[in-house]
Design a protein around this motif. Structure first.
Motif, PDB file in Angstrom:
ATOM      1  N   GLY A   1      -2.429  -6.238   1.524  1.00 58.84           N
ATOM      2  CA  GLY A   1      -3.361  -6.835   0.086  1.00 58.84           C
ATOM      3  C   GLY A   1      -4.325  -5.834   0.050  1.00 58.84           C
ATOM      4  O   GLY A   1      -4.680  -4.947   0.946  1.00 58.84           O
ATOM      5  N   ASP A   2      -5.134  -5.879  -0.651  1.00 62.67           N
ATOM      6  CA  ASP A   2      -6.105  -5.052  -1.225  1.00 62.67           C
ATOM      7  C   ASP A   2      -7.552  -5.975  -1.137  1.00 62.67           C
ATOM      8  O   ASP A   2      -8.075  -5.464  -2.779  1.00 62.67           O
TER       9      ASP A   2
ATOM     10  N   ALA B   1      -1.457  -2.690  -1.550  1.00 64.96           N
ATOM     11  CA  ALA B   1      -0.525  -2.517  -2.493  1.00 64.96           C
ATOM     12  C   ALA B   1      -0.827  -1.437  -3.550  1.00 64.96           C
ATOM     13  O   ALA B   1       0.379  -0.669  -3.927  1.00 64.96           O
ATOM     14  N   ARG B   2      -2.045  -0.784  -3.862  1.00 71.94           N
ATOM     15  CA  ARG B   2      -2.234   0.298  -4.714  1.00 71.94           C
ATOM     16  C   ARG B   2      -3.198   0.630  -4.207  1.00 71.94           C
ATOM     17  O   ARG B   2      -3.822   0.975  -2.801  1.00 71.94           O
ATOM     18  N   PRO B   3      -3.360   2.052  -4.355  1.00 68.74           N
ATOM     19  CA  PRO B   3      -4.300   3.621  -3.219  1.00 68.74           C
ATOM     20  C   PRO B   3      -5.006   2.820  -3.025  1.00 68.74           C
ATOM     21  O   PRO B   3      -5.793   1.861  -3.403  1.00 68.74           O
ATOM     22  N   ALA B   4      -5.379   2.924  -1.502  1.00 74.42           N
ATOM     23  CA  ALA B   4      -6.345   1.539  -0.464  1.00 74.42           C
ATOM     24  C   ALA B   4      -8.330   2.737  -1.200  1.00 74.42           C
ATOM     25  O   ALA B   4      -7.267   3.494  -0.741  1.00 74.42           O
ATOM     26  N   SER B   5      -8.924   2.486  -1.225  1.00 70.79           N
ATOM     27  CA  SER B   5     -10.390   2.063  -0.986  1.00 70.79           C
ATOM     28  C   SER B   5     -10.765   2.587   0.598  1.00 70.79           C
ATOM     29  O   SER B   5     -10.430   2.268   1.176  1.00 70.79           O
ATOM     30  N   ALA B   6     -11.234   3.831   0.614  1.00 73.89           N
ATOM     31  CA  ALA B   6     -12.585   3.992   2.567  1.00 73.89           C
ATOM     32  C   ALA B   6     -12.619   2.820   2.627  1.00 73.89           C
ATOM     33  O   ALA B   6     -12.784   2.365   3.906  1.00 73.89           O
TER      34      ALA B   6
END
Length: 298
Positions: free
Chosen positions: A198-199, A217-222
């Motif tokens: 989960g994002d 699910a997608r490129p994760a933020s810091a």
């Protein structure tokens, strides 16, 4: 210059593996065997039991609010059945769900199915990625409340862990309760790693509180990774013990950067149907990726 990345290691997963052409059994086996031969450590499935026609819920990973290609009648084989099918044709490849929509499922039956898969696959091969879901119409079709899916998922994790670890399991909660039950076979290690997907900040905090891993699910933020780590510390856990799996960048230098940041695994899309561009499409692509990319991190 040697192309090998000195002193850096990275595991590679193959994601969206039960979609598109790989909904077919023979193609699924060919893909899984190629992934194992190429050096992928894991293969990952997705889930929807049903997709109601004309759904109004907003898909959180697309600006259009629609899943992937927008199709509603796209074949999505049950992830546990699909993984069981390819498990018998592979030996070491870990079997991942990214994700199983846990609050939609009876946790006792799910614990049994997951432990059975792990047992039949040889033990220590299942990675149970979980999420809480977003498609309210799907929950309605299954007769499961949508609004309490977060606390329901948390409790289901605790109940499943009781079934996997206790000789004679007991658990009493708001949503599930059982007393002195045998649930056999037990997983080989009396545990199945639970990877929280989960994002959202809620997902990141859930991973920190109770996950063995975190897989956005997608490129994760810091910011999301930091949220997970803060939640782990607040729960008295070591954030370093929570394995990070992130979307695979296309460039080797970016994967090297993630390795230096402590990311354990990157996940490579084999289908564009879930909304990310496929980086490999065929078993031949998978084998080539192993030689050109995975070999750098061995």
């Amino acid at each position: 210059m040697d192309d090998t990345v000195e002193s850096l290691s990275m595991k590679f997963g193959l994601r969206y593996a039960n979609l598109g052409r790989y909904a077919d059994g023979a193609a699924a086996v060919e893909l899984a065997q190629a992934a194992e031969a190429a050096g992928f450590d894991s293969i990952w499935t997705v889930e929807h039991v049903v997709v109601p026609d004309g759904y109004q819920s907003r898909y959180p990973y697309s600006p259009t609010g629609r899943m992937g290609s927008g199709l509603e009648d796209f074949p999505i084989p049950d992830p546990l059945v699909w993984l069981a099918f390819v498990a018998s044709a592979t030996r070491t490849l870990k079997l991942g769900t990214a994700i199983l929509i846990l609050p939609q499922r009876n946790p006792v039956i799910t614990a049994k199915a997951v432990a059975s898969l792990d047992h039949l696959a040889g033990g220590g091969r299942v990675l149970l990625g979980i999420g809480v879901g977003w498609l309210a119409e799907e929950f309605a079709a299954l007769g499961v409340p949508f609004d309490d899916r977060g606390p329901r998922a948390d409790e289901y994790v605790a109940a499943m862990r009781a079934l996997w670890s206790q000789e004679r399991a007991s658990f009493h909660g708001r949503f599930v309760s059982f007393q002195d039950v045998f649930c056999r076979p037990l997983p080989a290690a009396r545990r199945i790693p639970i990877i929280v997907g989960g994002d959202t900040k809620a997902a990141a905090r859930r991973a920190g509180r109770l996950g063995d891993g975190y897989f956005p699910a997608r490129p994760a933020s810091a910011e999301l990774v930091d949220e997970m780590r803060r939640a782990a510390e607040a729960a008295g856990r070591n954030p370093a013990d929570i394995e990070l799996t992130l979307a695979a960048p296309a460039e080797p230098a970016e994967i090297e950067k993630l390795a230096r940041q402590g990311v354990a695994r990157v996940a490579v899309p084999v289908s564009s149907a879930a909304g990310l561009p496929a980086q490999v499409r065929t078993p031949e692509d998978v084998l080539r990726y192993g030689k050109e990319m995975i070999a750098r991190f061995r």
